[in-house]
Motif scaffolding. Structure first.
Motif, PDB file in Angstrom:
ATOM      1  N   GLN A 286       1.237  -1.181   0.255  1.00 37.35           N
ATOM      2  CA  GLN A 286       0.271   0.098   0.454  1.00 37.35           C
ATOM      3  C   GLN A 286       0.732   1.444  -0.210  1.00 37.35           C
ATOM      4  O   GLN A 286       0.786   2.060  -0.642  1.00 37.35           O
ATOM      5  CB  GLN A 286      -0.862  -0.176   1.101  1.00 37.35           C
ATOM      6  CG  GLN A 286      -1.603   0.949   1.140  1.00 37.35           C
ATOM      7  CD  GLN A 286      -3.002   1.081   2.483  1.00 37.35           C
ATOM      8  OE1 GLN A 286      -2.766  -0.194   2.896  1.00 37.35           O
ATOM      9  NE2 GLN A 286      -3.063   2.292   2.888  1.00 37.35           N
ATOM     10  N   GLY A 287       2.030   1.273   0.625  1.00 31.68           N
ATOM     11  CA  GLY A 287       3.040   2.236   1.075  1.00 31.68           C
ATOM     12  C   GLY A 287       3.494   2.473  -0.789  1.00 31.68           C
ATOM     13  O   GLY A 287       3.381   3.806  -1.008  1.00 31.68           O
ATOM     14  N   ARG A 290       1.554   4.768  -2.721  1.00 40.94           N
ATOM     15  CA  ARG A 290       0.487   5.108  -2.557  1.00 40.94           C
ATOM     16  C   ARG A 290       2.824   6.498  -3.127  1.00 40.94           C
ATOM     17  O   ARG A 290       1.602   7.877  -3.450  1.00 40.94           O
ATOM     18  CB  ARG A 290       1.013   5.739  -1.105  1.00 40.94           C
ATOM     19  CG  ARG A 290       0.836   7.470  -0.816  1.00 40.94           C
ATOM     20  CD  ARG A 290       0.947   7.311   0.388  1.00 40.94           C
ATOM     21  NE  ARG A 290       0.074   6.581   1.862  1.00 40.94           N
ATOM     22  CZ  ARG A 290      -0.837   7.664   1.568  1.00 40.94           C
ATOM     23  NH1 ARG A 290      -1.469   8.773   1.416  1.00 40.94           N
ATOM     24  NH2 ARG A 290      -2.158   7.358   2.512  1.00 40.94           N
ATOM     25  N   SER A 291       3.730   5.836  -3.085  1.00 42.65           N
ATOM     26  CA  SER A 291       4.474   6.567  -3.093  1.00 42.65           C
ATOM     27  C   SER A 291       4.655   6.699  -4.518  1.00 42.65           C
ATOM     28  O   SER A 291       5.659   8.110  -5.260  1.00 42.65           O
ATOM     29  CB  SER A 291       5.990   5.572  -2.622  1.00 42.65           C
ATOM     30  OG  SER A 291       5.782   6.094  -1.186  1.00 42.65           O
ATOM     31  N   GLU A 294       2.865   9.564  -5.379  1.00 45.66           N
ATOM     32  CA  GLU A 294       2.847  11.461  -5.534  1.00 45.66           C
ATOM     33  C   GLU A 294       4.094  11.468  -5.931  1.00 45.66           C
ATOM     34  O   GLU A 294       3.654  12.217  -5.805  1.00 45.66           O
ATOM     35  CB  GLU A 294       3.354  10.581  -3.742  1.00 45.66           C
ATOM     36  CG  GLU A 294       1.938  10.435  -2.316  1.00 45.66           C
ATOM     37  CD  GLU A 294       1.940  10.533  -1.419  1.00 45.66           C
ATOM     38  OE1 GLU A 294       0.640  10.574  -0.650  1.00 45.66           O
ATOM     39  OE2 GLU A 294       2.868  10.216  -1.065  1.00 45.66           O
ATOM     40  N   LEU A 315      -4.745   6.983  -7.174  1.00 43.69           N
ATOM     41  CA  LEU A 315      -4.543   6.972  -5.918  1.00 43.69           C
ATOM     42  C   LEU A 315      -5.183   7.034  -5.157  1.00 43.69           C
ATOM     43  O   LEU A 315      -5.358   6.351  -4.171  1.00 43.69           O
ATOM     44  CB  LEU A 315      -3.326   8.388  -5.383  1.00 43.69           C
ATOM     45  CG  LEU A 315      -2.902   8.603  -3.624  1.00 43.69           C
ATOM     46  CD1 LEU A 315      -2.027   7.149  -3.502  1.00 43.69           C
ATOM     47  CD2 LEU A 315      -2.053  10.015  -3.937  1.00 43.69           C
ATOM     48  N   TRP A 318      -6.970   3.444  -4.979  1.00 43.19           N
ATOM     49  CA  TRP A 318      -5.663   2.242  -4.901  1.00 43.19           C
ATOM     50  C   TRP A 318      -6.215   2.280  -3.122  1.00 43.19           C
ATOM     51  O   TRP A 318      -5.865   1.454  -2.531  1.00 43.19           O
ATOM     52  CB  TRP A 318      -3.958   2.726  -4.900  1.00 43.19           C
ATOM     53  CG  TRP A 318      -3.250   1.666  -4.186  1.00 43.19           C
ATOM     54  CD1 TRP A 318      -2.328   3.028  -3.539  1.00 43.19           C
ATOM     55  CD2 TRP A 318      -2.990   0.983  -4.553  1.00 43.19           C
ATOM     56  NE1 TRP A 318      -1.689   1.581  -2.706  1.00 43.19           N
ATOM     57  CE2 TRP A 318      -1.664   0.818  -3.748  1.00 43.19           C
ATOM     58  CE3 TRP A 318      -3.318   0.373  -5.864  1.00 43.19           C
ATOM     59  CZ2 TRP A 318      -0.369  -0.345  -3.937  1.00 43.19           C
ATOM     60  CZ3 TRP A 318      -2.170  -1.188  -5.397  1.00 43.19           C
ATOM     61  CH2 TRP A 318      -1.511  -1.572  -4.272  1.00 43.19           C
ATOM     62  N   LEU A 319      -5.893   3.360  -2.890  1.00 45.70           N
ATOM     63  CA  LEU A 319      -5.773   4.225  -1.244  1.00 45.70           C
ATOM     64  C   LEU A 319      -7.725   3.455  -0.749  1.00 45.70           C
ATOM     65  O   LEU A 319      -7.793   2.701   0.080  1.00 45.70           O
ATOM     66  CB  LEU A 319      -5.874   5.596  -0.739  1.00 45.70           C
ATOM     67  CG  LEU A 319      -4.406   6.025  -0.770  1.00 45.70           C
ATOM     68  CD1 LEU A 319      -4.558   7.276  -0.774  1.00 45.70           C
ATOM     69  CD2 LEU A 319      -3.471   5.063  -0.342  1.00 45.70           C
ATOM     70  N   GLU A 327      -9.682   8.494   4.230  1.00 51.17           N
ATOM     71  CA  GLU A 327      -8.418   9.461   2.895  1.00 51.17           C
ATOM     72  C   GLU A 327      -9.090   9.648   1.490  1.00 51.17           C
ATOM     73  O   GLU A 327      -8.819  10.511   1.028  1.00 51.17           O
ATOM     74  CB  GLU A 327      -7.546   9.137   3.219  1.00 51.17           C
ATOM     75  CG  GLU A 327      -5.657   9.677   3.079  1.00 51.17           C
ATOM     76  CD  GLU A 327      -4.759   8.983   2.804  1.00 51.17           C
ATOM     77  OE1 GLU A 327      -3.508  10.195   2.675  1.00 51.17           O
ATOM     78  OE2 GLU A 327      -4.492   7.769   3.932  1.00 51.17           O
TER      79      GLU A 327
END
Length: 439
Positions: A286-287, A290-291, A294, A315, A318-319, A327
């Protein structure tokens, strides 16, 4: 109490804190777990994702009467013999005639002969102009199209490897043609994973992830800076690889039950480096996703509102799919407002006027819509957090037995919610038709 039972009791008590920790960790992460893999077992009727089909889809064979096709094959074959006699068996001009002959053979239904003619044409081009001559490209495209029509996916996989080398193996410089070839090759790799061509995903998944990493590194190190649209293509393509890792890799159990309690494996034969690497990727998935997006957002010019909005939507989806619904909700609402303020209201309407099952990218679609059971029409209700309930009362009688399975799949999914006037809202009784695939 016997010694064996006492020993078992002591070992169990020693492991009790660890078992409690594992259970707590499971419940703590469950709410953030990925949702159902949309497209794998069911799909909305007439759903299409051009980015997962696009150039790799075969062009149709020109329709021609069989008698005319056979006559054309004879005429071109005679011309080919005359050319060989006049110019020799390795003349470059023969390649064009062979390609023409292959088209006529295909129209006559002689697909194997057509493939041999094209293979010979490729050989002649390589002999005359070198292994990576650009003159091979249209003939190779015809071979790819023919193999797809014949559903010879193993041979298609081999040909795509040559296709990738012919277009530069993902190395710069990237003009429009070379870049589209890179993206097509990566799309094919995802399709090959969905088709399970290797009888196991690990090798191809790791290679696909590495190909993307290398591509993104080269783009980031380019001087002058790479086209941000290429960066966007590569980042979104890598994100799809992360979706597949989440779906295809099943972590091995931490503990195994033994006669004396629970313990980890000490057998070195149980160690699998590929599995370890993929599980390591999965733990930070997940991180990492996100990265990835971003970092992309940092290089998209502020004035390109559309590309920026597309990245933000990717994004947020995905979250949302991973359960970070608060979020994601904030991002959806901010994005809706941004679209409206930048004159992109048509995108806001397309993206947020109805609940959208996630991921909305076709990465899990294994079969063509229309192959399964259905259509099954349900009344869909979706809460603000993207969780849904399907009322299967409208489903036709002939599909009643399968409707419960569709209902369970929908309950396990997450949707992109509806946004009205900048606020996420719940919706009820939206009629939606689905096609259901058998697992």
């Amino acid at each position: 109490m016997s010694y064996v039972k006492l020993r078992h009791y002591i070992d169990s008590m020693r492991l009790l804190p660890l078992l409690i920790f594992v259970k707590l960790l499971f419940f703590a992460t469950y709410s953030m777990a990925a949702a159902e893999s949309y497209g794998k077992f069911f799909v909305e009727l007439d759903a299409t994702w051009l980015e997962e089909g696009g150039p790799s889809m075969p062009s149709p064979v020109t329709a021609i009467a069989e008698s005319d096709a056979l006559q054309l094959v004879r005429a071109i074959s005679e011309r080919l013999i005359e050319q060989e006699y006049r110019d020799g068996p390795y003349a470059m001009a023969l390649a064009e005639t062979l390609d023409e002959l292959a088209r006529a053979q295909e129209a006559a239904g002689a697909t194997e002969l057509a493939r041999r003619s094209r293979e010979r044409a490729l050989h002649l081009i390589r002999v005359n102009e070198g292994l990576y001559s650009t003159a091979q490209r249209p003939i190779l495209r015809s071979i790819l199209d023919s193999l797809r029509r014949e559903e010879d996916f193993g041979a298609l996989d081999e040909r795509y490897d040559y296709f990738f080398r012919l277009y530069g193996s993902g190395q710069p410089p990237w003009n429009g043609l070379r870049w589209s070839a890179v993206m097509e090759y990566l799309r094919w790799q995802r399709e090959a994973l969905r088709r399970d061509l290797d009888r196991g995903p690990m090798n191809r998944l790791l290679r696909l992830h590495g190909l993307h990493d290398d591509l993104l590194s080269r783009l980031a190190s380019q001087e002058p800076a790479a086209d941000y649209r290429q960066l966007a293509d590569a980042a979104v393509s890598q994100l799809k690889t992360l979706y597949l890792i989440e779906d295809l890799i099943r972590p091995r159990p931490i503990l195994r039950e033994r006669r004396s309690g629970f313990a980890g494996s000490e057998d070195p034969r149980d160690f699998n480096l590929q599995q370890e690497r993929l599980e390591s990727l999965q733990r930070t998935l997940q991180g990492a996703g996100r990265s990835l997006i971003e970092e992309l957002l940092l290089v998209i010019p502020p004035e390109d509102h559309r590309v920026r909005a597309e990245a933000l939507l990717v994004l947020a989806d995905w979250l949302q799919w991973h359960g970070a619904t608060r979020e994601a909700r904030s991002m959806y609402e901010d994005l809706w407002l941004e679209l409206e303020s930048n004159g992109l209201g048509e995108l806001a309407l397309r993206w947020f006027s109805r609940p959208v099952p996630l991921p909305d990218n076709g990465v899990f679609l294994q079969r063509e819509p229309g192959e399964g059971e259905g259509p099954m029409t349900v009344r869909l209700s979706v809460r603000e957090n993207g969780r849904a309930f399907a009322d299967v009362a409208p489903v036709a009688e002939r599909w009643r037995r399968s409707a419960g399975r569709l209902q369970r799949y929908i309950a396990g999914m997450r949707f992109r919610p509806v946004v009205e006037n900048g606020q996420v809202v719940a919706v009820e009784n939206v009629l939606v038709s689905y096609q259901l695939f058998r697992p």
